[in-house]
Scaffold this motif. Structure first.
Motif, PDB file in Angstrom:
ATOM      1  N   LEU A 150       0.758  -1.229   0.135  1.00  0.00           N
ATOM      2  CA  LEU A 150      -0.223   0.013  -0.055  1.00  0.00           C
ATOM      3  C   LEU A 150       0.993   1.358  -0.112  1.00  0.00           C
ATOM      4  O   LEU A 150       1.929   1.181   0.229  1.00  0.00           O
ATOM      5  CB  LEU A 150      -0.894  -0.124   1.253  1.00  0.00           C
ATOM      6  N   PRO A 151       0.325   2.331  -0.435  1.00  0.00           N
ATOM      7  CA  PRO A 151       1.116   3.735  -0.465  1.00  0.00           C
ATOM      8  C   PRO A 151       1.786   3.956   0.948  1.00  0.00           C
ATOM      9  O   PRO A 151       3.024   4.279   0.707  1.00  0.00           O
ATOM     10  CB  PRO A 151       0.382   4.844  -0.754  1.00  0.00           C
ATOM     11  N   ASP A 152       1.122   3.490   1.877  1.00  0.00           N
ATOM     12  CA  ASP A 152       1.591   3.949   3.303  1.00  0.00           C
ATOM     13  C   ASP A 152       2.108   2.974   4.105  1.00  0.00           C
ATOM     14  O   ASP A 152       2.448   2.942   5.136  1.00  0.00           O
ATOM     15  CB  ASP A 152       0.555   4.891   4.280  1.00  0.00           C
ATOM     16  N   ASN A 153       2.176   1.679   3.503  1.00  0.00           N
ATOM     17  CA  ASN A 153       2.681   0.369   4.023  1.00  0.00           C
ATOM     18  C   ASN A 153       3.154  -0.499   2.895  1.00  0.00           C
ATOM     19  O   ASN A 153       2.520  -1.506   2.578  1.00  0.00           O
ATOM     20  CB  ASN A 153       1.533  -0.132   4.968  1.00  0.00           C
ATOM     21  N   THR A 154       4.370  -0.345   2.435  1.00  0.00           N
ATOM     22  CA  THR A 154       5.033  -1.100   1.478  1.00  0.00           C
ATOM     23  C   THR A 154       5.301  -2.524   1.894  1.00  0.00           C
ATOM     24  O   THR A 154       5.187  -3.279   1.034  1.00  0.00           O
ATOM     25  CB  THR A 154       6.079  -0.407   0.795  1.00  0.00           C
ATOM     26  N   ALA A 155       5.255  -2.972   3.209  1.00  0.00           N
ATOM     27  CA  ALA A 155       5.458  -4.363   3.589  1.00  0.00           C
ATOM     28  C   ALA A 155       4.260  -4.905   3.687  1.00  0.00           C
ATOM     29  O   ALA A 155       3.980  -6.072   4.063  1.00  0.00           O
ATOM     30  CB  ALA A 155       6.063  -4.210   4.996  1.00  0.00           C
ATOM     31  N   HIS A 156       3.183  -4.408   3.147  1.00  0.00           N
ATOM     32  CA  HIS A 156       1.810  -4.994   3.321  1.00  0.00           C
ATOM     33  C   HIS A 156       1.780  -6.273   2.052  1.00  0.00           C
ATOM     34  O   HIS A 156       2.078  -5.989   1.090  1.00  0.00           O
ATOM     35  CB  HIS A 156       0.576  -4.095   3.190  1.00  0.00           C
ATOM     36  N   ILE A 157       1.222  -7.636   2.813  1.00  0.00           N
ATOM     37  CA  ILE A 157       0.959  -8.592   1.773  1.00  0.00           C
ATOM     38  C   ILE A 157      -0.161  -9.192   2.094  1.00  0.00           C
ATOM     39  O   ILE A 157      -0.958  -8.886   3.099  1.00  0.00           O
ATOM     40  CB  ILE A 157       2.028  -9.618   1.660  1.00  0.00           C
ATOM     41  N   ASP A 158      -0.775  -9.879   1.120  1.00  0.00           N
ATOM     42  CA  ASP A 158      -2.186 -10.572   1.486  1.00  0.00           C
ATOM     43  C   ASP A 158      -1.882 -12.203   0.991  1.00  0.00           C
ATOM     44  O   ASP A 158      -1.057 -12.477   0.199  1.00  0.00           O
ATOM     45  CB  ASP A 158      -3.228 -10.168   0.452  1.00  0.00           C
ATOM     46  N   VAL A 159      -2.538 -12.760   1.975  1.00  0.00           N
ATOM     47  CA  VAL A 159      -2.733 -14.301   1.887  1.00  0.00           C
ATOM     48  C   VAL A 159      -4.200 -14.628   1.405  1.00  0.00           C
ATOM     49  O   VAL A 159      -5.185 -14.410   1.862  1.00  0.00           O
ATOM     50  CB  VAL A 159      -2.229 -15.105   3.027  1.00  0.00           C
ATOM     51  N   PHE A 160      -4.299 -15.372   0.123  1.00  0.00           N
ATOM     52  CA  PHE A 160      -5.523 -15.977  -0.213  1.00  0.00           C
ATOM     53  C   PHE A 160      -5.481 -17.404  -0.286  1.00  0.00           C
ATOM     54  O   PHE A 160      -4.540 -18.025  -0.894  1.00  0.00           O
ATOM     55  CB  PHE A 160      -5.911 -15.437  -1.609  1.00  0.00           C
ATOM     56  N   GLN A 161      -6.662 -17.911  -0.164  1.00  0.00           N
ATOM     57  CA  GLN A 161      -6.856 -19.545  -0.320  1.00  0.00           C
ATOM     58  C   GLN A 161      -7.221 -19.961  -1.635  1.00  0.00           C
ATOM     59  O   GLN A 161      -8.303 -19.405  -2.195  1.00  0.00           O
ATOM     60  CB  GLN A 161      -7.888 -20.178   0.957  1.00  0.00           C
ATOM     61  N   CYS A 162      -6.853 -21.107  -1.928  1.00  0.00           N
ATOM     62  CA  CYS A 162      -7.297 -21.438  -3.383  1.00  0.00           C
ATOM     63  C   CYS A 162      -8.127 -22.545  -3.133  1.00  0.00           C
ATOM     64  O   CYS A 162      -8.671 -22.859  -2.283  1.00  0.00           O
ATOM     65  CB  CYS A 162      -6.092 -22.269  -4.082  1.00  0.00           C
ATOM     66  N   GLY A 163      -9.200 -22.764  -4.067  1.00  0.00           N
ATOM     67  CA  GLY A 163     -10.210 -23.397  -4.006  1.00  0.00           C
ATOM     68  C   GLY A 163     -10.309 -24.920  -3.559  1.00  0.00           C
ATOM     69  O   GLY A 163      -9.250 -25.598  -4.030  1.00  0.00           O
ATOM     70  N   SER A 164     -11.258 -25.451  -2.839  1.00  0.00           N
ATOM     71  CA  SER A 164     -11.181 -26.872  -2.438  1.00  0.00           C
ATOM     72  C   SER A 164     -12.549 -26.951  -1.742  1.00  0.00           C
ATOM     73  O   SER A 164     -13.516 -26.103  -1.625  1.00  0.00           O
ATOM     74  CB  SER A 164     -10.056 -27.378  -1.742  1.00  0.00           C
ATOM     75  N   GLY A 165     -12.866 -28.073  -1.305  1.00  0.00           N
ATOM     76  CA  GLY A 165     -13.834 -28.541  -0.463  1.00  0.00           C
ATOM     77  C   GLY A 165     -13.991 -27.560   0.842  1.00  0.00           C
ATOM     78  O   GLY A 165     -12.821 -27.581   1.327  1.00  0.00           O
ATOM     79  N   PRO A 166     -15.046 -27.372   1.509  1.00  0.00           N
ATOM     80  CA  PRO A 166     -15.126 -26.371   2.681  1.00  0.00           C
ATOM     81  C   PRO A 166     -14.357 -27.287   3.880  1.00  0.00           C
ATOM     82  O   PRO A 166     -13.410 -26.387   4.640  1.00  0.00           O
ATOM     83  CB  PRO A 166     -16.511 -26.227   3.006  1.00  0.00           C
ATOM     84  N   ALA A 167     -14.482 -28.621   4.089  1.00  0.00           N
ATOM     85  CA  ALA A 167     -13.726 -29.163   5.232  1.00  0.00           C
ATOM     86  C   ALA A 167     -12.412 -29.172   5.173  1.00  0.00           C
ATOM     87  O   ALA A 167     -11.568 -29.040   5.896  1.00  0.00           O
ATOM     88  CB  ALA A 167     -14.343 -30.436   5.327  1.00  0.00           C
ATOM     89  N   GLU A 168     -11.929 -29.484   3.862  1.00  0.00           N
ATOM     90  CA  GLU A 168     -10.375 -29.639   3.638  1.00  0.00           C
ATOM     91  C   GLU A 168      -9.805 -27.940   3.569  1.00  0.00           C
ATOM     92  O   GLU A 168      -8.627 -28.017   4.103  1.00  0.00           O
ATOM     93  CB  GLU A 168     -10.183 -30.082   2.140  1.00  0.00           C
ATOM     94  N   LYS A 169     -10.618 -26.857   3.103  1.00  0.00           N
ATOM     95  CA  LYS A 169      -9.952 -25.874   3.388  1.00  0.00           C
ATOM     96  C   LYS A 169      -9.884 -25.314   4.917  1.00  0.00           C
ATOM     97  O   LYS A 169      -8.854 -24.759   5.341  1.00  0.00           O
ATOM     98  CB  LYS A 169     -11.194 -24.776   2.998  1.00  0.00           C
ATOM     99  N   LYS A 170     -10.763 -25.749   5.791  1.00  0.00           N
ATOM    100  CA  LYS A 170     -10.735 -25.300   7.298  1.00  0.00           C
ATOM    101  C   LYS A 170      -9.643 -26.164   7.554  1.00  0.00           C
ATOM    102  O   LYS A 170      -8.834 -25.814   8.597  1.00  0.00           O
ATOM    103  CB  LYS A 170     -11.932 -25.850   7.812  1.00  0.00           C
ATOM    104  N   ARG A 171      -9.256 -27.623   7.086  1.00  0.00           N
ATOM    105  CA  ARG A 171      -8.165 -28.486   7.906  1.00  0.00           C
ATOM    106  C   ARG A 171      -6.969 -27.617   7.506  1.00  0.00           C
ATOM    107  O   ARG A 171      -6.154 -27.578   8.400  1.00  0.00           O
ATOM    108  CB  ARG A 171      -8.244 -29.706   7.315  1.00  0.00           C
TER     109      ARG A 171
END
Lengths: 188, 173
Positions: A149-170
């Motif tokens: 971000l302009p005022d926070n260049t160390a900012h990163i985001d983590v996103f989860q890729c698709g799968s079934g809901p239980a496996e995602k939670k695990r």
């Protein structure tokens, strides 16, 4: 469309929850990790860097432990984190904690019943360890992007890729475990 | 603490002790030993006696927490967080009612999208059931070598899935 253009086009405001789904739909299996997605970024997120997640009370911290729900943003709006060169959380990163808590408390509706949020510390994990998590079908679980971000260049985001809901939670729980290996880093 | 100082549904430990002692005194009479099991009225609340009271208090505490999560304001986390949805709460409560009576009461957590999850965790054993709403839930059991899971369990099913029952019996009683 380049990954950077795509990330800049991602929704904000009320539709921010759609982000993870849109990324997985258009750029699956974390394929945009090989491209810098923010013009403010100092560079791609490397395997030997560390991700730091700031932890706020009350709901994400119970009985001295961080609950997996603290990472639920990976499945919709994106898990906001900071990047660092080392495991130990720096004073600069800690400094974001109280600021984040204040901003979140101020942005809530007037007269909100909820208990105020307070910064309790940060968890850190090696990027390579999070990226090495895979689903049973051997596909990638989490994408880590340099969403500076302009005022926070160390900012990163983590996103989860698709799968079934239980496996995602695990796998989300496994990510929590990796983050928790180094313990909660508190301000000294 | 005197029993009179406790709210009818009080669950803090001092009130729990006061109510529990009162129940024992009622059940004991002058010189009779306590029955092995019984229900007694205390003020407005029907509570079970003696050793049954502690898990019962935990259950009351859990239900109160679920209520609290449903009353959170929109944007409770400053990042668009939603309170627990009604359907998620209903499905979680239906699940709780079907728990084995002697199993440990679960912990509860709330995702930013308003989804309630119940979980048990001790050492390297973890069970989680998540309730997105819509009358179904998903769960997984996690241990050193993984564990079973299911993406779609009907919340109104008569019984909980066998893997959950077995894991609770083995680790959380």
């Amino acid at each position: 469309m380049s990954c950077r253009d795509f990330f800049e086009s991602l929704p904000t405001g009320d539709a921010v929850n759609l982000r993870a789904g849109l990324i997985d739909q258009s750029h699956p299996r974390a394929c945009c990790e090989v491209e810098s997605v923010s013009k403010y970024s100092p560079g791609l997120v490397r395997e030997d860097e560390y991700i730091v997640r700031l932890i706020l009370t009350p709901h994400h911290f119970q009985e001295g432990k961080v609950v997996p729900a603290a990472f639920s943003d990976v499945d919709d709006k994106g898990l906001s984190c900071q990047r660092q060169a080392d495991l130990v959380v720096t004073a600069d990163t800690h400094a974001f904690g109280p600021l984040l808590a204040d901003a979140q408390n101020e942005s809530r509706p007037d007269g909100a019943r909820a208990e105020s949020r307070k910064y309790v510390g940060a968890l850190s994990a090696k990027v390579a360890d999070i990226r090495s998590l895979i689903y049973e079908n051997r596909s990638r679980v989490f994408g880590i992007y340099d969403t500076a971000l302009p005022d926070n260049t160390a900012h990163i985001d983590v996103f989860q890729c698709g799968s079934g809901p239980a496996e995602k939670k695990r796998l989300r729980k496994k990510m929590r475990d990796i983050f928790f290996l180094g313990g909660l880093h508190q301000v000294k | 603490m005197l029993l009179e100082q406790c709210a009818p549904s009080a669950t803090d430990i001092y009130c729990a002790n006061a109510i529990s002692n009162a129940v024992v005194n009622i059940s004991r009479g002058d010189d009779k030993p306590p029955p092995s099991y019984g229900f007694y009225y205390s003020k407005e609340t029907l509570i079970p006696s003696t050793w049954e009271f502690a898990p019962r208090a935990e259950l009351i505490r859990l239900n109160r927490k679920l209520d609290d999560l449903s009353k959170l304001p929109l944007n409770w986390d400053g990042y668009g967080g939603r309170p627990a949805t009604v359907q998620s709460l209903n499905d979680a409560r239906a699940f709780i009612k079907r728990l084995p009576t002697h199993s440990r009461v679960p912990n509860v957590m709330l995702s930013g999208n308003g989804e309630i999850s119940l979980f048990w965790e001790e050492n390297d054993i973890y069970i989680e059931a998540a309730f997105p709403g819509g009358g179904a839930y998903h769960y997984f059991v996690d241990g050193p070598t993984g564990g079973p899971s299911d993406d779609d369990v009907q919340a109104n099913a008569d019984k909980l899935p066998l893997p959950i029952i077995l894991a609770l019996e083995a680790h959380f009683v």
